[in-house]
Design a protein around this motif. Structure first.
Motif, mmCIF file in Angstrom:
data_model
loop_
_atom_site.group_PDB
_atom_site.id
_atom_site.type_symbol
_atom_site.label_atom_id
_atom_site.label_comp_id
_atom_site.label_asym_id
_atom_site.label_seq_id
_atom_site.Cartn_x
_atom_site.Cartn_y
_atom_site.Cartn_z
ATOM 1 N N GLU A 154 -19.382 2.296 -3.721
ATOM 2 C CA GLU A 154 -18.484 1.187 -4.041
ATOM 3 C C GLU A 154 -17.807 0.672 -2.766
ATOM 4 N N ASP A 155 -17.610 -0.637 -2.720
ATOM 5 C CA ASP A 155 -16.916 -1.259 -1.597
ATOM 6 C C ASP A 155 -15.420 -0.981 -1.664
ATOM 7 N N ALA A 156 -14.773 -1.083 -0.516
ATOM 8 C CA ALA A 156 -13.316 -1.003 -0.442
ATOM 9 C C ALA A 156 -12.771 -2.355 -0.024
ATOM 10 N N ILE A 157 -11.640 -2.707 -0.591
ATOM 11 C CA ILE A 157 -10.904 -3.888 -0.181
ATOM 12 C C ILE A 157 -9.841 -3.405 0.808
ATOM 13 N N LEU A 158 -9.794 -4.004 1.995
ATOM 14 C CA LEU A 158 -8.809 -3.668 3.006
ATOM 15 C C LEU A 158 -7.628 -4.620 2.832
ATOM 16 N N MET A 159 -6.421 -4.042 2.718
ATOM 17 C CA MET A 159 -5.229 -4.841 2.481
ATOM 18 C C MET A 159 -4.165 -4.531 3.523
ATOM 19 N N GLU A 190 -1.886 -8.319 1.199
ATOM 20 C CA GLU A 190 -2.906 -9.369 1.189
ATOM 21 C C GLU A 190 -4.247 -8.779 1.583
ATOM 22 N N THR A 191 -5.310 -9.304 1.004
ATOM 23 C CA THR A 191 -6.653 -8.869 1.349
ATOM 24 C C THR A 191 -7.003 -9.411 2.726
ATOM 25 N N ILE A 192 -7.453 -8.511 3.612
ATOM 26 C CA ILE A 192 -7.836 -8.944 4.960
ATOM 27 C C ILE A 192 -9.278 -8.582 5.290
ATOM 28 N N GLY A 193 -9.963 -7.911 4.368
ATOM 29 C CA GLY A 193 -11.353 -7.567 4.629
ATOM 30 C C GLY A 193 -11.958 -6.751 3.510
ATOM 31 N N ARG A 194 -13.202 -6.438 3.711
ATOM 32 C CA ARG A 194 -13.958 -5.654 2.736
ATOM 33 C C ARG A 194 -14.833 -4.681 3.512
ATOM 34 N N ARG A 195 -14.866 -3.442 3.098
ATOM 35 C CA ARG A 195 -15.701 -2.427 3.723
ATOM 36 C C ARG A 195 -16.835 -2.099 2.751
ATOM 37 N N ALA A 196 -18.045 -2.540 3.102
ATOM 38 C CA ALA A 196 -19.205 -2.341 2.238
ATOM 39 C C ALA A 196 -19.557 -0.862 2.146
ATOM 40 N N ASN A 197 -19.874 -0.423 0.947
ATOM 41 C CA ASN A 197 -20.322 0.961 0.696
ATOM 42 C C ASN A 197 -19.359 2.000 1.270
ATOM 43 N N CYS A 199 8.087 1.054 11.241
ATOM 44 C CA CYS A 199 6.773 0.465 10.931
ATOM 45 C C CYS A 199 6.933 -1.027 10.610
ATOM 46 N N GLU A 200 6.000 -1.818 11.115
ATOM 47 C CA GLU A 200 6.045 -3.259 10.907
ATOM 48 C C GLU A 200 4.927 -3.772 10.015
ATOM 49 N N ARG A 201 3.891 -2.956 9.839
ATOM 50 C CA ARG A 201 2.765 -3.355 8.985
ATOM 51 C C ARG A 201 2.270 -2.139 8.219
ATOM 52 N N ALA A 202 1.709 -2.394 7.047
ATOM 53 C CA ALA A 202 1.105 -1.329 6.245
ATOM 54 C C ALA A 202 -0.330 -1.719 5.934
ATOM 55 N N PHE A 203 -1.201 -0.723 5.928
ATOM 56 C CA PHE A 203 -2.621 -0.932 5.625
ATOM 57 C C PHE A 203 -3.070 0.061 4.566
ATOM 58 N N LEU A 204 -4.062 -0.344 3.796
ATOM 59 C CA LEU A 204 -4.687 0.561 2.833
ATOM 60 C C LEU A 204 -6.065 0.035 2.465
ATOM 61 N N GLU A 205 -6.886 0.936 1.944
ATOM 62 C CA GLU A 205 -8.143 0.556 1.322
ATOM 63 C C GLU A 205 -8.044 0.920 -0.150
ATOM 64 N N ALA A 228 -4.844 -1.493 -9.491
ATOM 65 C CA ALA A 228 -4.213 -1.155 -8.213
ATOM 66 C C ALA A 228 -4.161 -2.381 -7.299
ATOM 67 N N ILE A 229 -5.223 -3.153 -7.258
ATOM 68 C CA ILE A 229 -5.233 -4.355 -6.417
ATOM 69 C C ILE A 229 -4.112 -5.298 -6.842
ATOM 70 N N HIS A 230 -3.944 -5.471 -8.141
ATOM 71 C CA HIS A 230 -2.861 -6.329 -8.649
ATOM 72 C C HIS A 230 -1.494 -5.779 -8.237
#
Length: 141
Positions: free
Chosen positions: A129-134, A116-123, A92-98, A106-108
């Motif tokens: 609640e929104d999700a932060i895509l990392m 790194e934050t790469i986006g936001r998923r509304a609702n 694996c070369e990249r990891a993703f999570l919401e 958890a974000i910290h």
């Protein structure tokens, strides 16, 4: 994780999350060839887990939890790093999570471990609640 661990993992899930996964969802993950669930045990009991998918050269972290009574000891970070190292060994070369936008702890933890934050998923979550895509790039990890 094995089927024998299911009851303990589901109970832990209920203590950790607002909208916990059902036993059936965990059973489905156990049957997927690209899924794995790593357990963190202390004194003979399950105190954490990480449920992930390996898809091509990507790690998708679906669910990670540490027993509330065991938090703030670095266990979540250890579990995350173990999971990332294992994924790197599998190519694996990249990891993703919401992560919940309001889950500042958890974000910290994710940021201090290279996400790194790469986006936001509304609702994104059932309660609105929104999700932060990392993302974490893992070459050389």
């Amino acid at each position: 994780m094995a089927v024998d661990d299911l009851a303990a993992v589901v109970e832990l899930e209920r203590r950790c999350h607002v909208n916990p996964w059902s036993a059936r969802l965990f059973e489905e993950e156990l049957c997927r060839p690209h899924a794995f669930i790593d357990l963190l045990c202390m004194a003979g009991r399950i105190v954490g887990y990480a449920c992930c998918w390996h898809v091509c050269d990507e790690l998708h972290i679906l669910n990670i939890a540490v027993d509330p009574a065991c938090r703030r000891r670095g266990l979540g970070g250890m579990l995350l790093e173990y999971t990332v190292r294992r994924a790197c060994q599998k190519g694996c070369e990249r990891a993703f999570l919401e992560v919940r936008a309001g889950n500042h702890g958890a974000i910290h933890m994710y940021r201090t471990r290279g996400f790194e934050t790469i986006g936001r998923r509304a609702n994104y979550y059932a309660d609105g609640e929104d999700a932060i895509l990392m993302e974490r790039k893992m070459r050389g990890d």
